[in-house]
Design a protein around this motif. Structure first.
Motif, PDB file in Angstrom:
ATOM      1  N   GLY A 249      54.674  42.610  52.332  1.00 12.48           N
ATOM      2  CA  GLY A 249      55.254  43.227  53.504  1.00 12.48           C
ATOM      3  C   GLY A 249      55.586  44.693  53.344  1.00 12.48           C
ATOM      4  O   GLY A 249      56.076  45.325  54.284  1.00 12.48           O
ATOM      5  N   GLY A 250      55.308  45.276  52.171  1.00 10.47           N
ATOM      6  CA  GLY A 250      55.606  46.675  51.938  1.00 10.47           C
ATOM      7  C   GLY A 250      54.469  47.593  52.346  1.00 10.47           C
ATOM      8  O   GLY A 250      53.333  47.148  52.574  1.00 10.47           O
ATOM      9  N   ALA A 251      54.756  48.880  52.441  1.00  8.38           N
ATOM     10  CA  ALA A 251      53.736  49.844  52.829  1.00  8.38           C
ATOM     11  C   ALA A 251      52.729  50.091  51.713  1.00  8.38           C
ATOM     12  O   ALA A 251      51.583  50.483  51.980  1.00  8.38           O
ATOM     13  CB  ALA A 251      54.394  51.166  53.225  1.00  8.38           C
ATOM     14  N   GLU A 252      53.133  49.860  50.463  1.00 12.28           N
ATOM     15  CA  GLU A 252      52.231  50.070  49.343  1.00 12.28           C
ATOM     16  C   GLU A 252      51.333  48.853  49.155  1.00 12.28           C
ATOM     17  O   GLU A 252      51.766  47.719  49.362  1.00 12.28           O
ATOM     18  CB  GLU A 252      53.040  50.317  48.069  1.00 12.28           C
ATOM     19  CG  GLU A 252      53.967  51.523  48.160  1.00 12.28           C
ATOM     20  CD  GLU A 252      54.958  51.572  47.018  1.00 12.28           C
ATOM     21  OE1 GLU A 252      54.927  50.669  46.152  1.00 12.28           O
ATOM     22  OE2 GLU A 252      55.765  52.523  46.991  1.00 12.28           O
ATOM     23  N   PRO A 253      50.081  49.035  48.755  1.00 10.47           N
ATOM     24  CA  PRO A 253      49.195  47.901  48.496  1.00 10.47           C
ATOM     25  C   PRO A 253      49.754  47.023  47.374  1.00 10.47           C
ATOM     26  O   PRO A 253      50.493  47.501  46.511  1.00 10.47           O
ATOM     27  CB  PRO A 253      47.878  48.558  48.067  1.00 10.47           C
ATOM     28  CG  PRO A 253      47.948  49.947  48.591  1.00 10.47           C
ATOM     29  CD  PRO A 253      49.401  50.335  48.557  1.00 10.47           C
ATOM     30  N   PRO A 254      49.419  45.740  47.371  1.00 11.98           N
ATOM     31  CA  PRO A 254      49.893  44.856  46.303  1.00 11.98           C
ATOM     32  C   PRO A 254      49.463  45.361  44.930  1.00 11.98           C
ATOM     33  O   PRO A 254      48.352  45.875  44.768  1.00 11.98           O
ATOM     34  CB  PRO A 254      49.226  43.509  46.634  1.00 11.98           C
ATOM     35  CG  PRO A 254      48.884  43.578  48.080  1.00 11.98           C
ATOM     36  CD  PRO A 254      48.603  45.026  48.360  1.00 11.98           C
ATOM     37  N   ASP A 255      50.356  45.228  43.970  1.00 12.23           N
ATOM     38  CA  ASP A 255      50.096  45.670  42.604  1.00 12.23           C
ATOM     39  C   ASP A 255      48.950  44.853  42.006  1.00 12.23           C
ATOM     40  O   ASP A 255      49.044  43.622  41.919  1.00 12.23           O
ATOM     41  CB  ASP A 255      51.376  45.481  41.783  1.00 12.23           C
ATOM     42  CG  ASP A 255      51.215  45.920  40.340  1.00 12.23           C
ATOM     43  OD1 ASP A 255      50.138  46.430  39.977  1.00 12.23           O
ATOM     44  OD2 ASP A 255      52.173  45.738  39.571  1.00 12.23           O
ATOM     45  N   PRO A 256      47.858  45.493  41.566  1.00 15.19           N
ATOM     46  CA  PRO A 256      46.741  44.744  40.978  1.00 15.19           C
ATOM     47  C   PRO A 256      47.156  43.888  39.789  1.00 15.19           C
ATOM     48  O   PRO A 256      46.594  42.797  39.580  1.00 15.19           O
ATOM     49  CB  PRO A 256      45.759  45.846  40.560  1.00 15.19           C
ATOM     50  CG  PRO A 256      46.071  46.989  41.473  1.00 15.19           C
ATOM     51  CD  PRO A 256      47.555  46.935  41.685  1.00 15.19           C
ATOM     52  N   ALA A 257      48.125  44.346  39.006  1.00 12.94           N
ATOM     53  CA  ALA A 257      48.567  43.565  37.846  1.00 12.94           C
ATOM     54  C   ALA A 257      49.260  42.286  38.292  1.00 12.94           C
ATOM     55  O   ALA A 257      49.076  41.218  37.674  1.00 12.94           O
ATOM     56  CB  ALA A 257      49.502  44.393  36.973  1.00 12.94           C
ATOM     57  N   ARG A 258      50.063  42.361  39.343  1.00 11.02           N
ATOM     58  CA  ARG A 258      50.721  41.158  39.867  1.00 11.02           C
ATOM     59  C   ARG A 258      49.684  40.189  40.428  1.00 11.02           C
ATOM     60  O   ARG A 258      49.794  38.976  40.246  1.00 11.02           O
ATOM     61  CB  ARG A 258      51.748  41.535  40.930  1.00 11.02           C
ATOM     62  CG  ARG A 258      52.976  42.259  40.383  1.00 11.02           C
ATOM     63  CD  ARG A 258      53.955  42.605  41.494  1.00 11.02           C
ATOM     64  NE  ARG A 258      55.110  43.337  41.005  1.00 11.02           N
ATOM     65  CZ  ARG A 258      56.208  42.772  40.514  1.00 11.02           C
ATOM     66  NH1 ARG A 258      56.302  41.454  40.495  1.00 11.02           N
ATOM     67  NH2 ARG A 258      57.208  43.513  40.072  1.00 11.02           N
ATOM     68  N   LEU A 259      48.692  40.725  41.126  1.00 12.60           N
ATOM     69  CA  LEU A 259      47.635  39.875  41.662  1.00 12.60           C
ATOM     70  C   LEU A 259      46.837  39.211  40.536  1.00 12.60           C
ATOM     71  O   LEU A 259      46.495  38.029  40.614  1.00 12.60           O
ATOM     72  CB  LEU A 259      46.707  40.688  42.555  1.00 12.60           C
ATOM     73  CG  LEU A 259      47.263  41.067  43.932  1.00 12.60           C
ATOM     74  CD1 LEU A 259      46.338  42.048  44.627  1.00 12.60           C
ATOM     75  CD2 LEU A 259      47.458  39.820  44.774  1.00 12.60           C
ATOM     76  N   ALA A 260      46.562  39.973  39.497  1.00 13.03           N
ATOM     77  CA  ALA A 260      45.823  39.413  38.360  1.00 13.03           C
ATOM     78  C   ALA A 260      46.624  38.294  37.703  1.00 13.03           C
ATOM     79  O   ALA A 260      46.059  37.279  37.265  1.00 13.03           O
ATOM     80  CB  ALA A 260      45.506  40.512  37.352  1.00 13.03           C
ATOM     81  N   HIS A 261      47.947  38.475  37.622  1.00 11.08           N
ATOM     82  CA  HIS A 261      48.790  37.433  37.035  1.00 11.08           C
ATOM     83  C   HIS A 261      48.768  36.171  37.887  1.00 11.08           C
ATOM     84  O   HIS A 261      48.640  35.054  37.351  1.00 11.08           O
ATOM     85  CB  HIS A 261      50.220  37.938  36.887  1.00 11.08           C
ATOM     86  CG  HIS A 261      51.166  36.929  36.321  1.00 11.08           C
ATOM     87  ND1 HIS A 261      51.170  36.572  34.986  1.00 11.08           N
ATOM     88  CD2 HIS A 261      52.122  36.157  36.916  1.00 11.08           C
ATOM     89  CE1 HIS A 261      52.087  35.644  34.774  1.00 11.08           C
ATOM     90  NE2 HIS A 261      52.675  35.383  35.927  1.00 11.08           N
ATOM     91  N   LEU A 262      48.875  36.321  39.196  1.00  8.51           N
ATOM     92  CA  LEU A 262      48.810  35.155  40.081  1.00  8.51           C
ATOM     93  C   LEU A 262      47.472  34.433  39.934  1.00  8.51           C
ATOM     94  O   LEU A 262      47.427  33.197  39.872  1.00  8.51           O
ATOM     95  CB  LEU A 262      49.014  35.583  41.534  1.00  8.51           C
ATOM     96  CG  LEU A 262      50.438  35.863  41.990  1.00  8.51           C
ATOM     97  CD1 LEU A 262      50.430  36.451  43.403  1.00  8.51           C
ATOM     98  CD2 LEU A 262      51.279  34.594  41.950  1.00  8.51           C
TER      99      LEU A 262
END
Length: 268
Positions: free
Chosen positions: A64-77
């Protein structure tokens, strides 16, 4: 088609053996930020060996934030989903950080056309990074943004239509918003695209000073179970999961809560 999950419980390390002992557990959910994909807790390996689905549930992605999702967080998921053989991943439709500052809470997203466009792009980025479907959860709120242009149901409906994202409906959060903001839970259910439901959250909380706090530390109120029954009158949920995050009760108390959930589902 969404996988049939049954009735489940949130796995926490403090109750790992309890979860293993509870009868008829259809699935469990684990906080993704609390595990390492390359070193899964033994209890989760035991459950997986029994054929119990384990869903990674993120709390910090911040779509829900203006910044794109963190690639590292996505990679962890994505790594969590792969290590657990998960049928899907879930997260929150929430604002959690900006400019490197953490909100410390899952804050509601302004329901404006501009915000919807940002969330759609963020969700698409997340979906591209995941090998399994993504489900987003409605959050509990202590306030509403004055510039809101849509109801939560309308916002979620347009998000689902644009991205194909699945929904994780938290009926305790609908109850929280009903008590704190006067937003009818039943009206929300009538407006949500329940055909895209992945599963459901149920939890208890506490009232303080006329404000309901969704603490996940108490038995589920009857009013929340009533909302669950209303949901089940509209759709057959693939799964319903009990969240309990602290002040853990006995095995018997948790089994009783799961029985109350099954009873609410069976009223329909």
């Amino acid at each position: 088609m969404t996988e049939r999950l049954g009735v489940g419980i949130g796995w926490r390390p403090e109750i790992d053996l309890t979860v293993e002992r509870l009868p008829d557990i259809g699935f469990v959910e684990v906080i993704a930020e609390n595990i390492r994909p390359d070193r899964l807790p033994e209890s989760l390996r035991v459950l997986r060996a029994r054929g119990v689905p384990v869903i990674p549930h993120g709390v910090g992605l911040g779509v829900g934030g203006a910044e794109p999702p963190d690639p590292a967080r996505l990679a962890h998921l994505a790594a969590c989903a792969g290590a657990l053989g998960a049928p899907l991943v879930s997260e929150h439709l929430a604002f959690v950080r900006a400019g490197g500052l953490e909100a410390g809470h899952l804050l509601p997203v302004p329901r404006t056309r501009q915000a919807l466009g940002v969330v759609i792009e963020n969700v698409r980025r997340a979906q591209d990074a995941l090998d399994v479907p993504l489900a987003l959860e409605n959050v509990a709120a202590l306030f509403g943004w004055p510039e809101d242009e849509m109801t939560e149901a309308q916002f979620l409906g347009e998000l689902v239509a644009a991205t194909g994202v699945k929904l994780l409906i938290d009926v305790a959060n609908l109850y929280t918003n009903q008590v704190n903001l006067g937003l009818s839970a039943v009206e929300a259910l009538d407006g949500l695209p329940l055909s895209e439901l992945a599963y459901v959250h149920v939890a208890g909380g506490h009232s303080h000073g006329g404000v309901w706090h969704d603490t996940h530390t108490a038995r589920v109120p009857d009013d929340v179970l009533d909302i669950l029954s209303e949901l089940c009158a509209r759709v057959d949920p693939p799964g319903v999961l009990l969240e309990w995050d602290d002040d853990y009760p006995s095995d018997e108390a948790l089994e009783t809560e799961l029985g109350r959930i099954r009873g609410a589902m069976a009223r329909v």
